[in-house]
Motif scaffolding. Structure first.
Motif, PDB file in Angstrom:
ATOM      1  N   CYS A 111       0.873  -1.173   0.000  1.00  0.00           N
ATOM      2  CA  CYS A 111       0.000   0.000   0.000  1.00  0.00           C
ATOM      3  C   CYS A 111       0.908   1.220   0.000  1.00  0.00           C
ATOM      4  CB  CYS A 111      -0.910  -0.011   1.234  1.00  0.00           C
ATOM      5  SG  CYS A 111      -2.097   1.349   1.269  1.00  0.00           S
ATOM      6  N   ASP A 112       0.993   1.895  -1.138  1.00  0.00           N
ATOM      7  CA  ASP A 112       1.958   2.995  -1.305  1.00  0.00           C
ATOM      8  C   ASP A 112       1.321   4.212  -1.964  1.00  0.00           C
ATOM      9  OD1 ASP A 112       1.546   1.602  -3.627  1.00  0.00           O
ATOM     10  OD2 ASP A 112       3.642   1.562  -4.266  1.00  0.00           O
ATOM     11  N   PRO A 113       0.288   4.784  -1.333  1.00  0.00           N
ATOM     12  CA  PRO A 113      -0.436   5.905  -1.951  1.00  0.00           C
ATOM     13  C   PRO A 113       0.419   7.164  -2.097  1.00  0.00           C
ATOM     14  CG  PRO A 113      -1.083   5.651   0.341  1.00  0.00           C
ATOM     15  CD  PRO A 113      -0.218   4.470   0.011  1.00  0.00           C
ATOM     16  N   VAL A 114       0.433   7.682  -3.303  1.00  0.00           N
ATOM     17  CA  VAL A 114       1.194   8.895  -3.584  1.00  0.00           C
ATOM     18  C   VAL A 114       0.562  10.076  -2.853  1.00  0.00           C
ATOM     19  CG1 VAL A 114       1.830  10.529  -5.398  1.00  0.00           C
ATOM     20  CG2 VAL A 114       2.029   8.063  -5.805  1.00  0.00           C
ATOM     21  N   ALA A 115       1.377  10.826  -2.138  1.00  0.00           N
ATOM     22  CA  ALA A 115       0.944  12.008  -1.376  1.00  0.00           C
ATOM     23  C   ALA A 115      -0.084  11.659  -0.297  1.00  0.00           C
ATOM     24  CB  ALA A 115       0.395  13.081  -2.301  1.00  0.00           C
TER      25      ALA A 115
END
Length: 295
Positions: free
Chosen positions: A210-214
């Protein structure tokens, strides 16, 4: 009463065998036990959820503006309008619906978290796409959503469904497993085949970060919903053909839990790793942070 209580996928299957019932019926009866509500009320609640699912699809398709961040918006409509090249009708429709629902979420329109907001497009997209293509009645859709709920409940109990705890394998992975089981029953498959579909689906998303940008539930979340809707259909197709997982269902759930525990915090919704820390990911985060300071 605990007549229909289940804590594992094996126990859920045992109940379907013991009472000669489909998964959806066992899950619905368990919901009636826990909520102390009559069948009519429980069915009505699920029926109203379907109204919201359709609302989210239409909102996502019709509103092609960008989200506040400017990162997503219009891709569902773009895919829907494009000429079909590779995907079949069901897969394409499911992908469009999943994008639409998650775009609606990114723009703060109404959705149903199933099991989470970040993965909200997968389950309804798959079930409704299959139902529309196969001309299944609404009652069959209601039953399919109960099947999905039962699978999700077991995974939530024995592993997790939160990206902050187990990575996106817990969010999109669980949603895809729920969807796969649901459409197997919708298409006439057995309870065992439905659980196998969920298992095949889940085992092939293990380790998904899980690597959501911003820190926003937009990139890569929206497109990930579209991809995993098709993934769920692939698992369902395999299960309906008689393909089974070598690793038993509950062991796959346990593996997901262990992988989630072992996963670095940087890859569990903190935006401290993965796509969020690419040069472009960091530039987006810095730009959005600056814009907020200047407001």
């Amino acid at each position: 009463m605990n007549t229909y209580e289940y804590k594992s996928l094996a126990e859920l299957l045992n109940l379907t065998d013991k009472y000669t019932l489909p998964l959806s019926k066992v899950v619905m009866l368990r919901e009636m036990e826990e909520s102390e509500k009559p069948e009519s009320t429980v069915l009505d609640i699920m029926d109203k959820r379907i109204d919201v699912f359709y609302e989210s699809i239409q909102t996502g398709l019709n509103d092609t503006t960008q989200s506040v961040s400017g990162l997503v918006g219009g891709d569902a409509a773009r895919l829907a309008a494009a000429a079909s090249v590779l995907l079949g009708d069901v897969s394409r429709r499911a992908a469009v619906y999943a994008l639409a629902i998650n775009e609606a979420n990114a723009k703060m329109f109404r959705i149903v978290a199933c099991p989470t907001a970040g993965s909200c497009g997968i389950v309804p997209a798959v079930i409704l796409a299959v139902a529309e293509e196969k001309k299944y009645e609404r009652q069959s859709c209601i039953q399919a959503f109960f099947t999905a709920a039962g699978i999700g409940a077991v995974i939530a109990r024995n592993a997790c469904v939160a990206g902050a705890v187990g990575g996106c394998q817990a969010e999109c992975g669980t949603a895809a497993a729920m969807a796969a089981a649901a459409v197997v029953e919708l298409c006439g498959g057995t309870p065992v085949q439905a659980v196998q579909a969920a298992t095949l689906c889940l085992k092939n998303v293990l380790g998904l970060v899980c690597d959501p940008v911003a820190g926003l539930v937009e990139v890569p979340c929206v497109k990930r919903n579209g991809f995993f809707a098709v993934h769920a259909l692939t698992a369902a197709e395999m299960a309906l053909a008689g393909i089974v997982s070598v690793i038993p269902p509950d062991e796959v759930v346990s593996a997901m839990y262990e992988i989630g525990r072992a996963m670095p915090v940087s890859l569990k919704e903190t935006s401290e790793g993965g796509l969020a820390r690419t040069p472009t990911g960091k530039e987006i985060a810095e730009r959005l942070e600056k814009a907020m300071r200047e407001q």
